[in-house]
Write a protein that holds these residues in place. Structure first.
Motif, PDB file in Angstrom:
ATOM      1  N   ASP A  34      21.757 128.610  40.668  1.00 58.18           N
ATOM      2  CA  ASP A  34      22.983 128.316  39.922  1.00 58.18           C
ATOM      3  C   ASP A  34      22.691 128.131  38.431  1.00 58.18           C
ATOM      4  OD1 ASP A  34      25.720 127.872  39.717  1.00 58.18           O
ATOM      5  OD2 ASP A  34      25.524 125.704  39.955  1.00 58.18           O
ATOM      6  N   GLU A  35      21.804 128.953  37.899  1.00 56.78           N
ATOM      7  CA  GLU A  35      21.445 128.821  36.494  1.00 56.78           C
ATOM      8  C   GLU A  35      22.596 129.267  35.586  1.00 56.78           C
ATOM      9  OE1 GLU A  35      18.800 127.375  35.597  1.00 56.78           O
ATOM     10  OE2 GLU A  35      17.437 127.506  37.317  1.00 56.78           O
ATOM     11  N   ILE A  36      22.644 128.692  34.385  1.00 55.68           N
ATOM     12  CA  ILE A  36      23.632 129.083  33.382  1.00 55.68           C
ATOM     13  C   ILE A  36      23.079 130.270  32.595  1.00 55.68           C
ATOM     14  CG2 ILE A  36      24.995 128.340  31.406  1.00 55.68           C
ATOM     15  CD1 ILE A  36      25.663 126.894  34.022  1.00 55.68           C
ATOM     16  N   LEU A  37      23.840 131.364  32.567  1.00 55.56           N
ATOM     17  CA  LEU A  37      23.399 132.574  31.900  1.00 55.56           C
ATOM     18  C   LEU A  37      23.961 132.664  30.482  1.00 55.56           C
ATOM     19  CD1 LEU A  37      23.806 135.072  34.888  1.00 55.56           C
ATOM     20  CD2 LEU A  37      21.812 133.684  34.258  1.00 55.56           C
ATOM     21  N   PHE A  38      23.403 133.594  29.710  1.00 57.00           N
ATOM     22  CA  PHE A  38      23.745 133.752  28.296  1.00 57.00           C
ATOM     23  C   PHE A  38      25.250 133.917  28.090  1.00 57.00           C
ATOM     24  CE2 PHE A  38      24.601 136.528  24.688  1.00 57.00           C
ATOM     25  CZ  PHE A  38      23.884 135.942  23.660  1.00 57.00           C
ATOM     26  N   HIS A  39      25.856 134.871  28.787  1.00 57.82           N
ATOM     27  CA  HIS A  39      27.269 135.147  28.555  1.00 57.82           C
ATOM     28  C   HIS A  39      28.158 133.998  29.016  1.00 57.82           C
ATOM     29  CE1 HIS A  39      26.700 136.502  32.745  1.00 57.82           C
ATOM     30  NE2 HIS A  39      27.990 136.240  32.908  1.00 57.82           N
ATOM     31  N   GLY A  50      30.111 121.278  35.982  1.00 55.80           N
ATOM     32  CA  GLY A  50      29.877 120.736  37.318  1.00 55.80           C
ATOM     33  C   GLY A  50      28.756 121.433  38.059  1.00 55.80           C
ATOM     34  N   ARG A  51      28.120 122.389  37.405  1.00 49.02           N
ATOM     35  CA  ARG A  51      27.093 123.189  38.077  1.00 49.02           C
ATOM     36  C   ARG A  51      25.695 122.592  37.895  1.00 49.02           C
ATOM     37  NH1 ARG A  51      28.350 129.212  36.078  1.00 49.02           N
ATOM     38  NH2 ARG A  51      26.165 129.426  36.776  1.00 49.02           N
ATOM     39  N   ALA A  52      24.813 122.886  38.883  1.00 50.43           N
ATOM     40  CA  ALA A  52      23.435 122.373  38.824  1.00 50.43           C
ATOM     41  C   ALA A  52      22.705 122.933  37.613  1.00 50.43           C
ATOM     42  CB  ALA A  52      22.699 122.741  40.106  1.00 50.43           C
ATOM     43  N   GLY A  53      22.989 124.187  37.270  1.00 49.98           N
ATOM     44  CA  GLY A  53      22.350 124.785  36.112  1.00 49.98           C
ATOM     45  C   GLY A  53      22.727 124.106  34.811  1.00 49.98           C
ATOM     46  N   ALA A  55      23.454 120.882  34.561  1.00 50.56           N
ATOM     47  CA  ALA A  55      22.723 119.607  34.558  1.00 50.56           C
ATOM     48  C   ALA A  55      21.290 119.823  34.066  1.00 50.56           C
ATOM     49  CB  ALA A  55      22.720 119.005  35.957  1.00 50.56           C
ATOM     50  N   LYS A  56      20.646 120.932  34.487  1.00 53.80           N
ATOM     51  CA  LYS A  56      19.288 121.230  34.027  1.00 53.80           C
ATOM     52  C   LYS A  56      19.277 121.489  32.527  1.00 53.80           C
ATOM     53  CE  LYS A  56      16.560 124.094  36.360  1.00 53.80           C
ATOM     54  NZ  LYS A  56      15.932 125.362  36.851  1.00 53.80           N
ATOM     55  N   LEU A  57      20.218 122.313  32.056  1.00 50.28           N
ATOM     56  CA  LEU A  57      20.297 122.625  30.634  1.00 50.28           C
ATOM     57  C   LEU A  57      20.510 121.360  29.808  1.00 50.28           C
ATOM     58  CD1 LEU A  57      22.286 125.609  29.124  1.00 50.28           C
ATOM     59  CD2 LEU A  57      22.463 123.351  28.116  1.00 50.28           C
ATOM     60  N   ASP A  58      21.399 120.516  30.289  1.00 47.35           N
ATOM     61  CA  ASP A  58      21.710 119.273  29.579  1.00 47.35           C
ATOM     62  C   ASP A  58      20.495 118.348  29.524  1.00 47.35           C
ATOM     63  OD1 ASP A  58      23.494 117.323  28.339  1.00 47.35           O
ATOM     64  OD2 ASP A  58      23.395 116.249  30.250  1.00 47.35           O
ATOM     65  N   ARG A  59      19.780 118.210  30.639  1.00 43.85           N
ATOM     66  CA  ARG A  59      18.609 117.337  30.665  1.00 43.85           C
ATOM     67  C   ARG A  59      17.504 117.883  29.766  1.00 43.85           C
ATOM     68  NH1 ARG A  59      18.378 113.511  34.804  1.00 43.85           N
ATOM     69  NH2 ARG A  59      16.623 112.706  33.566  1.00 43.85           N
ATOM     70  N   PHE A  60      17.325 119.193  29.769  1.00 43.35           N
ATOM     71  CA  PHE A  60      16.309 119.805  28.914  1.00 43.35           C
ATOM     72  C   PHE A  60      16.623 119.552  27.439  1.00 43.35           C
ATOM     73  CE2 PHE A  60      15.194 123.961  26.691  1.00 43.35           C
ATOM     74  CZ  PHE A  60      13.934 123.529  26.314  1.00 43.35           C
ATOM     75  N   CYS A  61      17.866 119.796  27.052  1.00 39.95           N
ATOM     76  CA  CYS A  61      18.243 119.590  25.649  1.00 39.95           C
ATOM     77  C   CYS A  61      18.124 118.126  25.253  1.00 39.95           C
ATOM     78  CB  CYS A  61      19.675 120.084  25.415  1.00 39.95           C
ATOM     79  SG  CYS A  61      19.822 121.882  25.395  1.00 39.95           S
ATOM     80  N   ARG A  70      15.701 119.660  17.301  1.00 44.04           N
ATOM     81  CA  ARG A  70      17.113 120.020  17.278  1.00 44.04           C
ATOM     82  C   ARG A  70      17.384 121.344  17.978  1.00 44.04           C
ATOM     83  NH1 ARG A  70      20.804 121.089  11.863  1.00 44.04           N
ATOM     84  NH2 ARG A  70      22.797 121.372  12.964  1.00 44.04           N
ATOM     85  N   TYR A  71      16.310 122.146  18.166  1.00 44.39           N
ATOM     86  CA  TYR A  71      16.500 123.447  18.793  1.00 44.39           C
ATOM     87  C   TYR A  71      15.551 123.615  19.980  1.00 44.39           C
ATOM     88  CZ  TYR A  71      19.386 124.610  14.797  1.00 44.39           C
ATOM     89  OH  TYR A  71      20.383 124.604  13.856  1.00 44.39           O
ATOM     90  N   ALA A  72      15.983 124.486  20.908  1.00 47.38           N
ATOM     91  CA  ALA A  72      15.202 124.695  22.127  1.00 47.38           C
ATOM     92  C   ALA A  72      15.453 126.092  22.667  1.00 47.38           C
ATOM     93  CB  ALA A  72      15.563 123.644  23.172  1.00 47.38           C
ATOM     94  N   TRP A  73      14.504 126.575  23.477  1.00 49.90           N
ATOM     95  CA  TRP A  73      14.625 127.905  24.094  1.00 49.90           C
ATOM     96  C   TRP A  73      14.448 127.780  25.592  1.00 49.90           C
ATOM     97  CZ3 TRP A  73      12.024 131.629  26.960  1.00 49.90           C
ATOM     98  CH2 TRP A  73      12.497 132.942  26.859  1.00 49.90           C
ATOM     99  N   MET A  74      15.331 128.453  26.311  1.00 50.45           N
ATOM    100  CA  MET A  74      15.341 128.407  27.775  1.00 50.45           C
ATOM    101  C   MET A  74      15.622 129.818  28.277  1.00 50.45           C
ATOM    102  SD  MET A  74      17.766 125.871  30.006  1.00 50.45           S
ATOM    103  CE  MET A  74      17.686 125.743  31.784  1.00 50.45           C
TER     104      MET A  74
END
Length: 408
Positions: A34-39, A50-53, A55-61, A70-74
């Motif tokens: 359930d990863e969050i994609l570019f588009h 509400g997606r698991a992806g 939550a991962k993106l948010d925790r990473f940032c 201030r910036y990150a790459w995933m």
């Protein structure tokens, strides 16, 4: 290069000049379903939250932000996977992305700090350091193809457990990491030692790793070998890996690329998969003055090797050393079989054509055994070239027979 704004959780584009000197965090992880994609990230964020992806993106940032970045790459959301040019650029640049990062956060989603696989403390006791490191040794992250370069390239690594809490660094953590990845501990301490490791040793690190896309078994190694090549999904793993080896050969005199063992009755001189290097013993390179040039041509790998005719078998000495189980350094040998009626003239010289046989066997000989053996210019045919040779010989015989019949 697209980067995440760790405060806004939005994507921003930076050209090469803008990225230079810009500190950013980078994530190494295993993909979920359930990863969050570019588009998607470029669209309505409210639909994602509400997606698991997400939550991962948010925790990473948030983790990056707490480290002042201030910036990150995933990789899930910073590459437009609908754009083939963007995918090719990112794959060819990914090692550099990790190398240039300020810090790499390695999230191990299957390494829990608490008992019974719990992801938080909620009344559960934290496991001991030894138990935690035991879980790290078996993490899925260490089995994936892309995470090999993500482990080696960054200058600073921070390991995070499933709950995103940091796993304390230490020499014992490096020991566990070296054991699970089979990467030399010295390299884990200093990424710039990479060139000290021969081709076969680097292939061995990748030999037991898997990738979702079959061609990625080769593409994920481009940074490890400092080569670049077009990304051609659909070509298949075998073709992609052969292309990788050809690129490596163009800029290297390291003959350990030929020291592999696979369960094939016959083969060319190139391996068919990184798994062929899984059981590679310690190897040593020869001095340049003792090496013969080699190259891939349209008749196979052309190389000058010492050939031994030992009764009913032919042996060729590869130009490197292998350490035997008793600690002695000897010369690795391969079995060859002549391809009948398939000699070639290369630059005025006749090159005999061979196939490698008994590819699963490891044979070494003491250097003294090779004294007095003569060198021979040979061409070892790859599968496609061998098939063409057999086909043309068959057609030639058919035409000859037809001509003889017609003349009677």
């Amino acid at each position: 290069m697209w980067l995440l704004n760790t405060e806004k959780l939005t994507l921003e584009y930076f050209n090469e000049a803008q990225v230079k000197g810009l500190p950013y965090a980078i994530l190494s992880h295993t993909w979920g379903s359930d990863e969050i994609l570019f588009h998607e990230l470029r669209g309505d964020q409210k639909a994602l939250q509400g997606r698991a992806g997400w939550a991962k993106l948010d925790r990473f940032c948030n983790t990056a932000l707490t480290h002042g970045l201030r910036y990150a790459w995933m990789d899930t959301c910073c590459i437009d996977k609908r754009n083939s040019a963007d995918v090719s650029e990112a794959i060819n640049s990914s090692y550099k992305y990790y190398y240039d990062s300020a810090v790499c956060f390695i999230h191990l989603e299957d390494v829990y700090k608490y008992a019974d696989g719990a992801s938080n403390s909620l009344g559960r006791a934290e496991v001991t350091r030894d138990q935690l490191l035991a879980r790290l040794r078996t993490t899925r992250w260490a089995t994936r193809g892309w995470t090999l370069q993500e482990c080696i390239a960054p200058e600073r690594r921070r390991f995070l457990a499933s709950d995103w809490s940091e796993i304390q660094d230490g020499d014992d953590l490096l020991d566990a990491l070296a054991e699970s990845t089979r990467i030399d501990k010295d390299l884990l301490k200093d990424r710039d030692l990479l060139r000290n490791f021969c081709i076969a040793e680097r292939m061995k690190w990748a030999s037991r790793r898997q990738t979702t896309r079959t061609e990625d078994v080769a593409y994920c190694l481009m940074g490890i070998f400092e080569v670049h090549m077009p990304v051609l999904y659909g070509e298949g793993a075998k073709n992609a890996f052969k292309r990788l080896q050809r690129e490596i050969m163009q800029s290297s005199l390291d003959t350990t690329i030929f020291v592999w063992h696979g369960n094939y009755e016959s083969s060319g001189l190139l391996a068919q998969s990184p798994s062929d290097f899984a059981e590679t013993p310690p190897l040593g390179l020869w001095a340049p003055q003792d090496l013969s040039p080699f190259s891939m041509t349209n008749i196979g790998v052309c190389i000058r090797l010492k050939i031994i005719n030992d009764g009913n078998k032919l042996l060729a000495a590869l130009q490197c050393n292998v350490q035997t189980p008793t600690g002695q350094w000897e010369t690795p040998m391969i079995y060859l079989e002549p391809v009948l009626d398939a000699d070639f003239v290369v630059q005025g010289k006749r090159w005999r054509a061979y196939r490698r046989i008994r590819c699963a066997e490891l044979l070494t000989l003491p250097s003294k055994r090779l004294e007095g053996c003569s060198y021979e210019d040979i061409a070892v045919l790859q599968d496609e070239q061998y098939e063409l040779v057999c086909q043309t010989k068959e057609h030639h015989v058919s035409r000859s027979m037809a001509s003889e019949t017609g003349s009677k």
